[in-house]
Design an enzyme around this catalytic site. Structure first.
Site, PDB file in Angstrom:
ATOM      1  N   CYS A 270     -17.876  -2.254 -18.265  1.00 52.87           N
ATOM      2  CA  CYS A 270     -18.306  -2.185 -16.677  1.00 52.87           C
ATOM      3  C   CYS A 270     -19.337  -3.102 -16.396  1.00 52.87           C
ATOM      4  O   CYS A 270     -20.467  -3.095 -17.188  1.00 52.87           O
ATOM      5  CB  CYS A 270     -18.652  -0.802 -16.433  1.00 52.87           C
ATOM      6  SG  CYS A 270     -19.116  -0.448 -14.716  1.00 52.87           S
TER       7      CYS A 270
ATOM      8  N   CYS B 113     -16.689   2.115 -20.290  1.00 51.89           N
ATOM      9  CA  CYS B 113     -18.198   1.784 -19.710  1.00 51.89           C
ATOM     10  C   CYS B 113     -18.615   0.619 -20.532  1.00 51.89           C
ATOM     11  O   CYS B 113     -19.306  -0.182 -19.627  1.00 51.89           O
ATOM     12  CB  CYS B 113     -18.860   2.903 -19.958  1.00 51.89           C
ATOM     13  SG  CYS B 113     -18.415   4.425 -19.166  1.00 51.89           S
TER      14      CYS B 113
ATOM     15  N   CYS C  49     -13.366   1.867 -14.522  1.00 49.78           N
ATOM     16  CA  CYS C  49     -13.858   3.185 -14.321  1.00 49.78           C
ATOM     17  C   CYS C  49     -12.792   4.450 -14.129  1.00 49.78           C
ATOM     18  O   CYS C  49     -12.954   4.930 -12.873  1.00 49.78           O
ATOM     19  CB  CYS C  49     -14.923   3.007 -13.114  1.00 49.78           C
ATOM     20  SG  CYS C  49     -15.955   4.720 -13.088  1.00 49.78           S
TER      21      CYS C  49
ATOM     22  N   TYR D  56      -6.293   6.068   4.603  1.00 48.03           N
ATOM     23  CA  TYR D  56      -6.459   4.933   3.706  1.00 48.03           C
ATOM     24  C   TYR D  56      -5.621   3.712   3.943  1.00 48.03           C
ATOM     25  O   TYR D  56      -6.174   2.702   3.949  1.00 48.03           O
ATOM     26  CB  TYR D  56      -5.978   5.501   2.471  1.00 48.03           C
ATOM     27  CG  TYR D  56      -5.788   4.366   1.399  1.00 48.03           C
ATOM     28  CD1 TYR D  56      -6.937   3.662   1.035  1.00 48.03           C
ATOM     29  CD2 TYR D  56      -4.555   4.000   1.025  1.00 48.03           C
ATOM     30  CE1 TYR D  56      -6.796   2.678   0.140  1.00 48.03           C
ATOM     31  CE2 TYR D  56      -4.458   2.795   0.126  1.00 48.03           C
ATOM     32  CZ  TYR D  56      -5.878   2.286  -0.271  1.00 48.03           C
ATOM     33  OH  TYR D  56      -5.503   1.018  -1.089  1.00 48.03           O
TER      34      TYR D  56
ATOM     35  N   ASP E 188     -10.280   5.583  -1.307  1.00 44.50           N
ATOM     36  CA  ASP E 188      -9.014   6.034  -2.193  1.00 44.50           C
ATOM     37  C   ASP E 188      -9.713   6.575  -3.398  1.00 44.50           C
ATOM     38  O   ASP E 188     -10.862   6.676  -3.420  1.00 44.50           O
ATOM     39  CB  ASP E 188      -7.995   5.163  -2.323  1.00 44.50           C
ATOM     40  CG  ASP E 188      -8.478   4.116  -3.596  1.00 44.50           C
ATOM     41  OD1 ASP E 188      -9.747   4.091  -3.702  1.00 44.50           O
ATOM     42  OD2 ASP E 188      -7.658   3.664  -4.399  1.00 44.50           O
TER      43      ASP E 188
ATOM     44  N   GLU F 190       0.842  -1.139   0.027  1.00 44.36           N
ATOM     45  CA  GLU F 190       0.100  -0.076   0.057  1.00 44.36           C
ATOM     46  C   GLU F 190       0.683   1.164  -0.137  1.00 44.36           C
ATOM     47  O   GLU F 190       0.462   2.274  -0.666  1.00 44.36           O
ATOM     48  CB  GLU F 190      -0.969   0.021   1.273  1.00 44.36           C
ATOM     49  CG  GLU F 190      -1.812  -0.954   1.187  1.00 44.36           C
ATOM     50  CD  GLU F 190      -3.147  -0.977  -0.015  1.00 44.36           C
ATOM     51  OE1 GLU F 190      -2.976   0.034  -0.616  1.00 44.36           O
ATOM     52  OE2 GLU F 190      -3.715  -1.987  -0.367  1.00 44.36           O
TER      53      GLU F 190
END
Length: 218
Positions: free
Chosen positions: A206, A203, A196, A123, A141, A40
């Site tokens: 998606c 799209c 996205c 986060y 995030d 991370e």
């Protein structure tokens, strides 16, 4: 609380995650909690594809907090390579020293203890709680904010820090089950990173395009 539409979206995202999640070495229970935290920190403002070789080499060299805590600073900076923002490497070593000295080398398991570690913000603490410890907690995030804003509010997420509205929405949409909430966090984040996207979202690929408020609004 999730309504029927929210639940449908969650199910679609879970199925999509099962088939499309990138096979990153710190995913699917293959890394320690410390390894998840390192991933991370390395991934902040850095593309995942660039992080993988650095993370792999780093964890082979310093597999836990104690090992990193004792490493020479110059070697830590060198191993950080071209990930950028080398101050992150030094803060990660500060974090390792705190974990080694205060927690006997094991990451603490509460949000308050995690967020108090050097270089660990909201986060990162939330991500470790969810992805490493399997706890039910909203992870927020840039990618998650963008997906939730588009899919559920039909608008773009604003820059800067997460707003109270965004945080409340993330908490409201979080599934009740610990296990399902982890999948939700991972799936929404992955969708934002690979489908996205901020510019030129895919799209047509998606899994929740049919339920997306942003597309309904044109």
């Amino acid at each position: 609380m999730m309504n029927d539409t929210d639940t449908d979206i969650a199910l679609r995202l879970a199925a999509w995650w099962e088939s499309n999640a990138r096979d990153l070495p710190w995913r699917f229970g293959r890394a320690t909690a410390w390894g998840v935290l390192v991933s991370e920190v390395m991934s902040q403002q850095t593309q995942m594809s660039r992080v993988v070789p650095y993370w792999t080499a780093w964890m082979e060299r310093w597999p836990d907090a104690r090992a990193l805590a004792d490493a020479p600073k110059a070697e830590v900076i060198t191993a950080w390579g071209r990930l950028g923002y080398p101050r992150r490497a030094l803060r990660l070593q500060e974090c390792a020293r705190t974990v080694a000295e205060r927690y006997d080398g094991e990451l603490p398991r509460t949000y308050d203890e995690l967020v108090a570690l050097p270089g660990v913000g909201d986060y990162t603490a939330s991500a470790v709680m969810s992805f490493a410890f399997g706890e039910r907690i909203a992870v927020i995030d840039t990618n998650i904010r963008r997906v939730l804003a588009r899919a559920f509010r039909g608008e773009e997420s604003l820059g800067g820090s997460a707003s109270q509205v965004e945080r409340e929405m993330a908490r409201r949409l979080l599934p009740e089950s610990d296990k399902v909430s982890v999948v939700w966090n991972q799936a929404v984040m992955e969708l934002g990173a690979t489908v996205c996207m901020a510019k030129a979202p895919l799209c047509e690929s998606c899994p929740i395009a049919g339920q997306c408020a942003f597309l309904r609004n044109g």
